[in-house]
Design an enzyme around this catalytic site. Structure first.
Site, PDB file in Angstrom:
ATOM      1  CD  GLU A 144       2.151  35.207  22.114  1.00 13.62           C
ATOM      2  OE1 GLU A 144       2.852  35.892  22.867  1.00 13.62           O
ATOM      3  OE2 GLU A 144       2.577  34.248  21.478  1.00 13.62           O
ATOM      4  CE  LYS A 156      -3.866  29.189  14.175  1.00 15.30           C
ATOM      5  NZ  LYS A 156      -3.718  29.010  15.564  1.00 15.30           N
ATOM      6  CB  CYS A 202       1.203  31.529  15.597  1.00 14.87           C
ATOM      7  SG  CYS A 202       0.555  31.004  17.181  1.00 14.87           S
TER       8      CYS A 202
END
Ligand code: UDX
Ligand code: UDX
Length: 436
Positions: free
Chosen positions: A153, A202, A258
């Site tokens: 972000e 991920k 996250c």
């Protein structure tokens, strides 16, 4: 490269960045969302999130006729070649990723997807979700692919257009190659693998980053006890190319939308197959303690009496978002520290360049002001919680004049302690001795 007809479902920072960037690469993109008001705003080019370069890309895409917005996904996917799922996968009560949004979109589009269309999961999902999505769709003519995002972000557009790597996993080689080809112009290294491995990349990457930060914060604590300087220590470590200089900055703990949810989800994934991921568990626990350590440090520096009480002590907070360059408060360590300080009775006045007006969730914890000097006025000290560049540019002699106590607790080593010392302020940084 051929332009493709792409639908992106979900217009959060991940979906909107993906849609706008794919349009900028020449593809024809429809971004769909369940939120009709949001779709109406986006269609007018109004981007509600703070993401550098995103509003410009959205405007360009709309003007070029390559980017459109639609309410709901079933209608939008009718002639799509590739559909990206970018809906939220929040942390459920038990720490596992909540797949309700993914499942609901999949059921909605399953029958509407044209034959041969590739369904891509970009949302961060537990290992095995791609297979589960394939099962839910129940269409052998619609292959599924996992293509995790690595967007930070605040620099999501930059990260999308300058990726370190593209990861694409599928049990269908042809589908994986078609998805990888969408990014061909970016020239990034591409890992083509099976779906489970792509999904794990991920989690493994985010959990590694979180562990790296917990480690750095622990070393910073050690530096304080040993009289060493964390900046020199991490600089010395970082020249080792196996370690690297990035992601070595101490702070009030890691947070955001996250890392906390992905570490919790990874713990669940591990235990579901009988593996106790003790190392990761320790990194998570250490991160929770980091917030307490920050609060103890503020109490030592600004508290009253022998017990360093914070009851009724006014403190100015610089920053509340989980990092600079975003307006996101989700799982913000700065906000967690504020809540702990408030629980100890401190009266908090906070300033954050990313926030304005009434932020839900702040009531009863802090009062928000636009002017950092207002946060300093009459405060027993200032606590720097987010590394906004604006804070470096403050007139520190003026701040010193406004503070009731000339103390700054800089949880991120963001400010120059010598500059503060010259202004008459004592600076308690992270992982180094206090200066002043
Ligand atoms: C989210 C997840 O947090 C992340 O794990 C994943 O990798 C990508 O999606 P983010 O873009 O920050 O990241 O989500 P958010 O800002 O919450 O936006 C999601 C959008 O999806 C919202 O606009 C919401 O209205 C929309 N949505 C949600 C749908 O269109 N359909 C749904 O069923 C649910
Ligand atoms: C992260 C990952 O970096 C990205 O690849 C993934 O796709 C989404 O999750 P993001 O949540 O935007 O991105 O934030 P990031 O920049 O990684 O920072 C996470 C947290 O770590 C923040 O609270 C930040 O302040 C903290 N941090 C980061 C540090 O304390 N020190 C550092 O050196 C770097």
């Amino acid at each position: 490269m051929f332009a493709r007809r792409i639908v992106v479902v979900g217009t959060g920072y991940v979906g909107l960045t993906t849609g706008a960037c794919l349009a900028s690469l020449g593809h024809r993109v429809v971004c769909s969302d369940v939120d009709a008001a949001k779709v109406a705003r986006l269609s007018r080019g109004e981007v509600g999130i703070l993401e550098p370069g995103l509003a410009e890309l959205v405007a360009e895409g709309i003007a070029a006729g390559r980017l459109e917005f639609a309410v709901g996904s079933a209608g939008a996917v009718a002639d799509a070649e590739v559909v990206f799922l970018c809906v939220p996968t929040p942390m459920g009560a038990d720490g596992a990723a909540d797949l309700a949004a993914v499942e609901s979109v999949v059921s909605e589009v399953a029958c509407a997807l044209p034959s041969g269309c590739v369904l891509v999961c970009k949302s961060t999902v537990p290992v095995g979700t791609s297979a589960r999505v394939a099962e839910l769709v129940g269409r052998p003519d619609v292959p599924t692919v996992s293509n995790p995002e690595f967007l930070r972000e605040g620099s999501a557009v930059h990260d999308f257009l300058n990726p370190d790597r593209i990861v694409v996993g599928s049990d269908s080689q042809d589908a994986a190659e078609r998805v990888a080809a969408l990014y061909a112009r970016l020239g990034a290294p591409t890992v083509l693998t099976d779906a489970a491995s792509a999904e794990l990349v991920k989690y493994a990457a985010n959990c590694f980053l979180a562990t790296k930060l917990s480690y750095v914060n622990a070393v910073a604590e050690l530096c304080e006890r040993l009289g060493a300087n964390i900046s020199d220590v991490t600089e010395g470590m970082g020249y080792d190319r196996r370690i690297g200089q990035s992601f070595l900055q101490p702070g009030p703990g890691w947070g955001g939308s996250c890392l906390p949810k992905d570490t919790a989800a990874m713990m669940r994934v591990a235990s579901s197959v009988g593996f106790e991921f003790e190392l990761l568990g320790a990194a998570i626990d250490s991160n929770a303690r980091q917030r307490e350590r920050v609060v103890d440090k503020v109490a030592d520096a600004c508290g009253e009496g022998l017990r360093r009480s914070l009851e009724g002590v006014r403190l100015g907070l610089l920053g509340l978002t989980f990092k600079a360059g975003t307006d996101d408060l989700r799982d913000s360590p700065a906000l967690a520290v504020a809540e702990l300080l408030a629980a100890r009775g401190a009266e908090l006045v906070a300033c954050d360049p990313g926030l304005c007006g009434d932020e839900p969730g702040l009531q009863g914890v802090v009062s928000l002001v636009d002017d950092p000097y207002e946060a300093a006025k009459g405060s027993a000290g200032l606590v720097v919680l987010t590394e906004w560049p604006q804070f470096r540019a403050l007139e520190w002699p003026r701040v010193a004049g406004l503070l009731a106590g000339p103390v700054v607790v800089d949880t991120r080593n963001h400010l120059d302690p010598d500059m503060l010392r010259r202004a008459g302020i004592t600076c308690h940084g992270a992982g180094r001795v206090a200066v002043g």
